[in-house]
Design a protein around this motif. Structure first.
Motif, PDB file in Angstrom:
ATOM      1  N   GLN A   1       0.823  -1.212   0.000  1.00  0.00           N
ATOM      2  CA  GLN A   1       0.000   0.000   0.000  1.00  0.00           C
ATOM      3  C   GLN A   1       0.854   1.258   0.000  1.00  0.00           C
ATOM      4  O   GLN A   1       0.539   2.236  -0.689  1.00  0.00           O
ATOM      5  CB  GLN A   1      -0.932   0.007   1.211  1.00  0.00           C
ATOM      6  CG  GLN A   1      -2.014  -1.034   1.134  1.00  0.00           C
ATOM      7  CD  GLN A   1      -2.881  -1.029   2.368  1.00  0.00           C
ATOM      8  OE1 GLN A   1      -3.302   0.024   2.839  1.00  0.00           O
ATOM      9  NE2 GLN A   1      -3.148  -2.206   2.905  1.00  0.00           N
ATOM     10  N   ILE A   2       1.935   1.233   0.740  1.00  0.00           N
ATOM     11  CA  ILE A   2       2.837   2.395   0.784  1.00  0.00           C
ATOM     12  C   ILE A   2       3.499   2.600  -0.583  1.00  0.00           C
ATOM     13  O   ILE A   2       3.623   3.727  -1.060  1.00  0.00           O
ATOM     14  CB  ILE A   2       3.899   2.218   1.899  1.00  0.00           C
ATOM     15  CG1 ILE A   2       3.231   2.202   3.272  1.00  0.00           C
ATOM     16  CG2 ILE A   2       4.962   3.292   1.818  1.00  0.00           C
ATOM     17  CD1 ILE A   2       2.497   3.478   3.653  1.00  0.00           C
TER      18      ILE A   2
ATOM     19  N   VAL B   1       0.502   0.442   8.292  1.00  0.00           N
ATOM     20  CA  VAL B   1       0.433   1.480   7.268  1.00  0.00           C
ATOM     21  C   VAL B   1       0.712   2.857   7.876  1.00  0.00           C
ATOM     22  O   VAL B   1       1.436   3.666   7.285  1.00  0.00           O
ATOM     23  CB  VAL B   1      -0.931   1.460   6.545  1.00  0.00           C
ATOM     24  CG1 VAL B   1      -1.118   2.695   5.686  1.00  0.00           C
ATOM     25  CG2 VAL B   1      -1.046   0.208   5.684  1.00  0.00           C
TER      26      VAL B   1
ATOM     27  N   ALA C   1       1.485   6.820  -6.723  1.00  0.00           N
ATOM     28  CA  ALA C   1       0.361   7.686  -7.083  1.00  0.00           C
ATOM     29  C   ALA C   1       0.671   9.161  -6.871  1.00  0.00           C
ATOM     30  O   ALA C   1       0.071  10.025  -7.514  1.00  0.00           O
ATOM     31  CB  ALA C   1      -0.874   7.300  -6.268  1.00  0.00           C
ATOM     32  N   SER C   2       1.609   9.455  -6.002  1.00  0.00           N
ATOM     33  CA  SER C   2       1.918  10.855  -5.700  1.00  0.00           C
ATOM     34  C   SER C   2       2.813  11.505  -6.760  1.00  0.00           C
ATOM     35  O   SER C   2       3.041  12.707  -6.726  1.00  0.00           O
ATOM     36  CB  SER C   2       2.583  10.969  -4.324  1.00  0.00           C
ATOM     37  OG  SER C   2       3.840  10.336  -4.341  1.00  0.00           O
TER      38      SER C   2
ATOM     39  N   GLY D   1       3.863   4.943   6.795  1.00  0.00           N
ATOM     40  CA  GLY D   1       3.586   6.254   6.205  1.00  0.00           C
ATOM     41  C   GLY D   1       4.392   7.357   6.871  1.00  0.00           C
ATOM     42  O   GLY D   1       4.899   8.260   6.196  1.00  0.00           O
TER      43      GLY D   1
ATOM     44  N   GLU E   1       4.449  11.331   6.582  1.00  0.00           N
ATOM     45  CA  GLU E   1       3.102  11.733   6.958  1.00  0.00           C
ATOM     46  C   GLU E   1       3.058  12.047   8.449  1.00  0.00           C
ATOM     47  O   GLU E   1       3.875  11.557   9.224  1.00  0.00           O
ATOM     48  CB  GLU E   1       2.101  10.625   6.645  1.00  0.00           C
ATOM     49  CG  GLU E   1       1.926  10.360   5.177  1.00  0.00           C
ATOM     50  CD  GLU E   1       0.947   9.236   4.896  1.00  0.00           C
ATOM     51  OE1 GLU E   1       0.651   8.430   5.804  1.00  0.00           O
ATOM     52  OE2 GLU E   1       0.481   9.155   3.751  1.00  0.00           O
TER      53      GLU E   1
ATOM     54  N   LEU F   1       2.246   1.740  -3.495  1.00  0.00           N
ATOM     55  CA  LEU F   1       1.217   2.281  -4.391  1.00  0.00           C
ATOM     56  C   LEU F   1       0.968   3.762  -4.135  1.00  0.00           C
ATOM     57  O   LEU F   1       0.834   4.551  -5.074  1.00  0.00           O
ATOM     58  CB  LEU F   1      -0.088   1.502  -4.236  1.00  0.00           C
ATOM     59  CG  LEU F   1      -0.184   0.184  -4.960  1.00  0.00           C
ATOM     60  CD1 LEU F   1      -1.494  -0.520  -4.620  1.00  0.00           C
ATOM     61  CD2 LEU F   1      -0.082   0.380  -6.456  1.00  0.00           C
ATOM     62  N   LYS F   2       0.923   4.144  -2.873  1.00  0.00           N
ATOM     63  CA  LYS F   2       0.701   5.562  -2.545  1.00  0.00           C
ATOM     64  C   LYS F   2       1.872   6.409  -3.018  1.00  0.00           C
ATOM     65  O   LYS F   2       1.696   7.517  -3.522  1.00  0.00           O
ATOM     66  CB  LYS F   2       0.481   5.739  -1.051  1.00  0.00           C
ATOM     67  CG  LYS F   2       0.051   7.134  -0.683  1.00  0.00           C
ATOM     68  CD  LYS F   2      -0.430   7.220   0.724  1.00  0.00           C
ATOM     69  CE  LYS F   2      -0.945   8.625   0.995  1.00  0.00           C
ATOM     70  NZ  LYS F   2      -1.450   8.748   2.348  1.00  0.00           N
ATOM     71  N   SER F   3       3.067   5.890  -2.875  1.00  0.00           N
ATOM     72  CA  SER F   3       4.258   6.594  -3.344  1.00  0.00           C
ATOM     73  C   SER F   3       4.206   6.780  -4.853  1.00  0.00           C
ATOM     74  O   SER F   3       4.534   7.853  -5.374  1.00  0.00           O
ATOM     75  CB  SER F   3       5.499   5.797  -2.946  1.00  0.00           C
ATOM     76  OG  SER F   3       6.637   6.265  -3.603  1.00  0.00           O
TER      77      SER F   3
ATOM     78  N   LEU G   1       6.872   8.113   3.999  1.00  0.00           N
ATOM     79  CA  LEU G   1       6.180   9.176   3.269  1.00  0.00           C
ATOM     80  C   LEU G   1       6.145  10.498   4.040  1.00  0.00           C
ATOM     81  O   LEU G   1       5.567  11.464   3.577  1.00  0.00           O
ATOM     82  CB  LEU G   1       4.752   8.740   2.925  1.00  0.00           C
ATOM     83  CG  LEU G   1       4.631   7.464   2.090  1.00  0.00           C
ATOM     84  CD1 LEU G   1       3.172   7.095   1.903  1.00  0.00           C
ATOM     85  CD2 LEU G   1       5.330   7.633   0.756  1.00  0.00           C
TER      86      LEU G   1
END
Length: 112
Positions: free
Chosen positions: A18-19, A78, A25-26, A82, A88, A21-23, A86
């Protein structure tokens, strides 16, 4: 007991996916094909697939009632990943939610 550990490893792998994918997508992509067919996305979905296979293996020995409790640890993984990768922030509401998840896991483990 070892299959509970295997199940948690599966949840962790899914969280890493998931991390990733988020990376991915950004970042801006030039076109739709690059958005879905890049190395990060392919790796992430490969990890999701691996996680699913490991979960199926673990469910052969882990009671079905324990599965959702172990899956809930993914929210914690997550959130931590994150923050680490990321950068966050964990706000008050998210912190309270994570604490509720941890309390739920502990209560189920003790009273199970």
């Amino acid at each position: 007991m070892q299959y509970i550990g295997i199940f948690l490893i599966s949840v962790f792998i899914s969280s890493v996916s998931q991390i990733i994918l988020k990376s991915s997508a950004s970042r801006e992509k030039k076109n739709l094909i690059q958005e879905y067919l890049n190395m990060k996305v392919i790796l992430a979905y490969g990890l999701f697939f691996l996680s699913s296979l490991i979960t199926i293996l673990a469910y052969k020995y882990v009671p079905l009632s324990m599965g959702p409790i172990l899956e809930a640890s993914g929210y914690i993984f997550v959130a931590v990943l994150g923050v680490v990768f990321l950068k966050e922030k964990i706000g008050k509401r998210k912190f309270v939610g994570l604490c509720c998840i941890i309390i739920g896991i502990v209560v189920f483990s003790v009273l199970g």
